[in-house]
Enzyme design. Structure first.
Site, PDB file in Angstrom:
ATOM      1  N   ASP A  21       5.305 -13.950 -58.327  1.00  0.00           N
ATOM      2  CA  ASP A  21       4.053 -14.624 -57.299  1.00  0.00           C
ATOM      3  C   ASP A  21       3.424 -14.190 -57.898  1.00  0.00           C
ATOM      4  O   ASP A  21       1.728 -15.787 -58.035  1.00  0.00           O
ATOM      5  CB  ASP A  21       3.576 -12.778 -56.640  1.00  0.00           C
ATOM      6  CG  ASP A  21       4.630 -12.333 -55.367  1.00  0.00           C
ATOM      7  OD1 ASP A  21       5.513 -12.992 -54.823  1.00  0.00           O
ATOM      8  OD2 ASP A  21       4.149 -11.733 -54.903  1.00  0.00           O
ATOM      9  N   HIS A  46       1.755  -2.958 -57.653  1.00  0.00           N
ATOM     10  CA  HIS A  46       2.090  -4.474 -58.170  1.00  0.00           C
ATOM     11  C   HIS A  46       0.650  -4.417 -58.935  1.00  0.00           C
ATOM     12  O   HIS A  46       0.155  -5.129 -59.219  1.00  0.00           O
ATOM     13  CB  HIS A  46       1.788  -5.401 -56.939  1.00  0.00           C
ATOM     14  CG  HIS A  46       2.647  -5.458 -55.708  1.00  0.00           C
ATOM     15  ND1 HIS A  46       3.272  -4.028 -55.287  1.00  0.00           N
ATOM     16  CD2 HIS A  46       3.802  -6.168 -55.456  1.00  0.00           C
ATOM     17  CE1 HIS A  46       4.591  -4.064 -54.637  1.00  0.00           C
ATOM     18  NE2 HIS A  46       4.377  -5.749 -54.771  1.00  0.00           N
ATOM     19  N   PHE A  87      -6.028  -6.165 -55.107  1.00  0.00           N
ATOM     20  CA  PHE A  87      -7.592  -5.850 -54.064  1.00  0.00           C
ATOM     21  C   PHE A  87      -7.484  -4.749 -53.670  1.00  0.00           C
ATOM     22  O   PHE A  87      -9.059  -4.375 -53.892  1.00  0.00           O
ATOM     23  CB  PHE A  87      -6.616  -6.269 -52.738  1.00  0.00           C
ATOM     24  CG  PHE A  87      -5.423  -7.618 -52.704  1.00  0.00           C
ATOM     25  CD1 PHE A  87      -5.531  -8.780 -53.357  1.00  0.00           C
ATOM     26  CD2 PHE A  87      -4.226  -6.768 -52.219  1.00  0.00           C
ATOM     27  CE1 PHE A  87      -5.185  -9.720 -53.183  1.00  0.00           C
ATOM     28  CE2 PHE A  87      -3.197  -8.319 -52.595  1.00  0.00           C
ATOM     29  CZ  PHE A  87      -3.192  -9.524 -52.583  1.00  0.00           C
ATOM     30  N   ARG A 103       7.197   3.217 -56.814  1.00  0.00           N
ATOM     31  CA  ARG A 103       6.227   3.644 -56.119  1.00  0.00           C
ATOM     32  C   ARG A 103       7.262   4.131 -54.972  1.00  0.00           C
ATOM     33  O   ARG A 103       6.692   4.235 -53.477  1.00  0.00           O
ATOM     34  CB  ARG A 103       5.782   1.611 -55.271  1.00  0.00           C
ATOM     35  CG  ARG A 103       6.996   0.582 -55.297  1.00  0.00           C
ATOM     36  CD  ARG A 103       6.364  -0.931 -55.315  1.00  0.00           C
ATOM     37  NE  ARG A 103       7.834  -2.294 -54.965  1.00  0.00           N
ATOM     38  CZ  ARG A 103       8.521  -2.256 -54.577  1.00  0.00           C
ATOM     39  NH1 ARG A 103       7.202  -2.923 -53.128  1.00  0.00           N
ATOM     40  NH2 ARG A 103       9.182  -3.663 -54.773  1.00  0.00           N
ATOM     41  N   ARG A 135       5.669  -2.827 -59.917  1.00  0.00           N
ATOM     42  CA  ARG A 135       6.481  -2.864 -58.940  1.00  0.00           C
ATOM     43  C   ARG A 135       8.031  -2.761 -59.107  1.00  0.00           C
ATOM     44  O   ARG A 135       8.275  -2.687 -58.377  1.00  0.00           O
ATOM     45  CB  ARG A 135       5.862  -4.563 -58.419  1.00  0.00           C
ATOM     46  CG  ARG A 135       7.154  -4.999 -56.819  1.00  0.00           C
ATOM     47  CD  ARG A 135       6.937  -6.960 -56.961  1.00  0.00           C
ATOM     48  NE  ARG A 135       7.685  -7.441 -58.396  1.00  0.00           N
ATOM     49  CZ  ARG A 135       8.970  -8.304 -58.251  1.00  0.00           C
ATOM     50  NH1 ARG A 135       9.483  -7.994 -56.447  1.00  0.00           N
ATOM     51  NH2 ARG A 135       9.781  -8.339 -59.123  1.00  0.00           N
ATOM     52  N   SER A 167       4.812  -2.905 -48.782  1.00  0.00           N
ATOM     53  CA  SER A 167       5.362  -2.505 -50.096  1.00  0.00           C
ATOM     54  C   SER A 167       4.636  -1.898 -50.869  1.00  0.00           C
ATOM     55  O   SER A 167       5.382  -1.035 -52.384  1.00  0.00           O
ATOM     56  CB  SER A 167       4.155  -4.179 -50.256  1.00  0.00           C
ATOM     57  OG  SER A 167       4.857  -5.068 -50.044  1.00  0.00           O
ATOM     58  N   GLU A 220      -9.515  -4.642 -47.250  1.00  0.00           N
ATOM     59  CA  GLU A 220     -10.030  -3.307 -47.967  1.00  0.00           C
ATOM     60  C   GLU A 220     -10.964  -3.022 -48.159  1.00  0.00           C
ATOM     61  O   GLU A 220     -11.423  -1.940 -48.475  1.00  0.00           O
ATOM     62  CB  GLU A 220      -9.175  -4.018 -49.375  1.00  0.00           C
ATOM     63  CG  GLU A 220      -7.754  -4.584 -49.676  1.00  0.00           C
ATOM     64  CD  GLU A 220      -7.621  -5.453 -48.554  1.00  0.00           C
ATOM     65  OE1 GLU A 220      -8.788  -6.951 -48.524  1.00  0.00           O
ATOM     66  OE2 GLU A 220      -6.332  -6.930 -48.883  1.00  0.00           O
TER      67      GLU A 220
END
Lengths: 282, 312
Positions: B114, B106, B80, B8, B164, B34, B55
């Protein structure tokens, strides 16, 4: 050719009924479709396509055109009728609606039909798309406006309110939303299925300019469009009180005709009534 | 130990480099820090669009922007980006074939602590089933940079996923990325190891382990899952006679499915799939989760032995 301020109120009333007649003919020929909501939005469509919007039917991708997004995509028949009658494609083609290999799909498809800006029909999404069109215009300092027609039933979908927040936050004053408030959806009364009241206060609380009009009064629609053009920092919503099936006695306020076309006998009656109404306009 | 870099971070660098292109607009849903779209926001706030935690609206707005000629990048977490707004993508990106790049971070179980709610293990499957959609899963940071540049040049809807955490560098900086091209990283003759994302580096480790046993494994980086590089996949399997697929994703609908579908129709051969076994993940460190869910290089090597044994 720019079609603008072309028609008098009297002529627009006649055009609206011609569009209604097209809707009845094409949905009856198809044997399916959504005539009810098409008829309730016919007066608005006549005003937009024959008076208010800047557009060039012979040059559908003209950059300066006003954009129209049909969020309630199931009323594709009224959009197709408006596009054909204003010159985007032959009126004759309307009878291919919903047939195999026709570009007039059951719900509008971007890229297939000249003048259709976006694929719609899955309800609740057109307002977000219209926000994207309006934001692009703002980014590029373009002066055209973005008009979006939503159904009242589809305002039950949460995505509309995400978009309502967005339009307000990004000051999309070039965006004008019309709510076809015919108070009926496929299962019955909007208030019974899932009430969207208090509708005006909802939009106001989201930061919009709100005006409520009689959606079958050509003069009021024209004035609402003029009022929308005075927006400086906020988006505008025009809540149009309408009658589902407007213009055909047995279809008015009848949820059955939300998603069902007329049978042979009903078609004849409807055509007679609408032709009579057109003569009355002259 | 190879160098570790987060994909990322390189997505962010690539967007920053693309900021000079006036047609590019970047959207994010409250996760710019993020997803690293914040890198673009820093240099080009006027073409960065924050949509908040909404979203579905992000995709709808993307459709309108793309219809007006913008090259749109829309980013959030994989769960998402693909799950929350799958139908918005279907209607507003895939069907009208609009120029929208949905870039998700992610993804995979390496999201770690998470837990399952945030670990996208179905995203490839969801996106791969959409007509007109291109699906990418680059293997490391440098390939992510190159892929971002490549999709900015391509006119059409794209889904690109990444994880991530930092992952081993296996490609060279500045290497060209071609959409639709799988790369043979190691040649071999006994088994083909098809990896995607960070599982490619696990495939390389597995090949090393197998080499010590005298097994020659071919390693292919399938960074474009759709359209699948049929020629490279079939050419490899025709040499080796069996295959292992490895992805940080469910064995249903992802790379394993894509390769199996092709091989079963064109060149029936034993295939073993490495991925999560039709189950949700959980909290834990990425390394612990890789062991618990069977995604290590050792698991790939074991699958290779099984595949070889099944050859006639």
């Amino acid at each position: 050719m720019v079609i603008r301020l072309a028609k008098s109120e009297k002529e627009l009333r006649e055009i609206a009924n011609k569009l209604r007649l097209d809707v009845i003919e094409m949905t009856s020929e198809a044997g399916s479709g959504h005539p009810g909501g098409s008829l309730s939005s016919a007066d608005l469509m006549a005003v937009l396509y024959f008076r208010v919007m800047n557009h060039r039917p012979s040059d559908p991708s003209w950059d300066g055109r006003d954009r129209f997004i049909l969020s309630k995509g199931h009323v594709a028949p009224i959009l197709y009728a408006s596009l054909a009658e204003s010159g985007y494609f032959p009126v004759d083609e309307l009878k291919t609606l919903r047939k195999i290999n026709s570009r007039l799909q059951g719900h509008p498809v971007r890229g297939k039909v000249p003048g259709v800006e976006m694929s719609t029909g899955s309800l609740g999404q057109g307002l977000s798309m219209a926000c994207g069109f309006a934001l692009a215009a703002k980014m590029d300092s373009k002066k055209h406006r973005v008009y979006c027609l939503v159904g009242d039933g589809e305002l039950q979908s949460g995505m509309n309110w995400e978009a309502a927040m967005f339009a307000s936050q990004y000051k999309l004053s070039n965006l004008v939303v019309f709510v076809d408030r015919n108070r009926l959806q496929i299962s019955g009364c909007t208030d019974d299925v899932m009430s969207i009241e208090p509708l005006e206060r909802k939009w106001e609380s989201f930061g919009w300019r709100v005006i409520t009009i009689d959606g079958h009064n050509i003069g009021q629609i024209i004035n609402a469009c003029k009022w929308a053009k005075r927006a400086r920092t906020r988006p505008t919503v025009v809540i149009m009180n309408t009658i589902k099936g407007k213009g055909v006695s047995f279809m008015e306020n009848n949820a059955v005709f939300h998603g069902k076309s007329c049978n042979e006998e009903e078609t004849v009656c409807a055509e007679n009534e609408l032709e009579e109404a057109m003569r009355f306009c002259r | 130990m190879s160098q570790m870099l987060a994909q990322r971070d390189y997505y962010g660098k690539a967007l920053r480099a693309l900021a000079s292109r006036e047609d590019i607009v970047v959207l994010d849903a409250d996760l710019a820090g993020s997803t690293k779209t914040s890198e673009f926001q820093k240099v080009c706030p006027e073409r960065f669009v924050e949509v908040g935690i909404a979203e579905q609206n992000m995709i709808g707005v993307s459709s309108g922007l793309a219809a007006e000629g913008k090259t749109v990048f829309a980013s959030t977490f994989g769960v998402f980006a693909t799950g929350r707004c799958w139908e918005q993508i279907r209607l507003g990106a895939a069907y009208p074939k609009l120029n929208i790049k949905i870039v998700a971070t992610h993804c995979g179980i390496s999201v770690g602590e998470d837990g399952a709610t945030h670990q996208a293990l179905e995203d490839i499957s969801l996106m791969r089933s959409l007509p007109n959609m291109t699906v990418l899963s680059p293997a490391d940071a440098y390939e992510t940079y190159a892929a971002t540049m490549a999709i900015a040049e391509y006119d059409g809807p794209v889904y690109m996923r990444m994880g991530r955490s930092p992952v081993p560098v296996i490609s060279k900086e500045g290497e060209k990325f071609t959409i639709g091209e799988a790369k043979v990283l190691l040649e071999g003759k006994d088994v083909s190891l098809f990896g995607t994302g960070q599982m490619v580096s696990n495939c390389i480790e597995a090949a090393e382990e197998l080499r010590k046993e005298g097994v020659s494994a071919e390693v292919i980086n399938v960074s474009t899952i759709k359209p699948l590089d049929r020629e490279t996949v079939l050419a490899s399997v025709s040499r080796t006679g069996c295959a292992v697929t490895a992805e940080e994703h469910s064995i249903i609908g992802g790379l394993g499915s894509a390769v199996s579908e092709l091989i079963s129709e064109e060149l029936p051969s034993p295939v073993q799939r490495i991925g999560t076994m039709d189950m949700f993940g959980e909290s834990g460190s990425p390394a612990e989760l890789f062991v618990k869910y069977g995604l290590t290089s050792g698991d790939i090597a074991e699958a290779a032995r099984r595949a070889i044994k099944r050859k006639r």
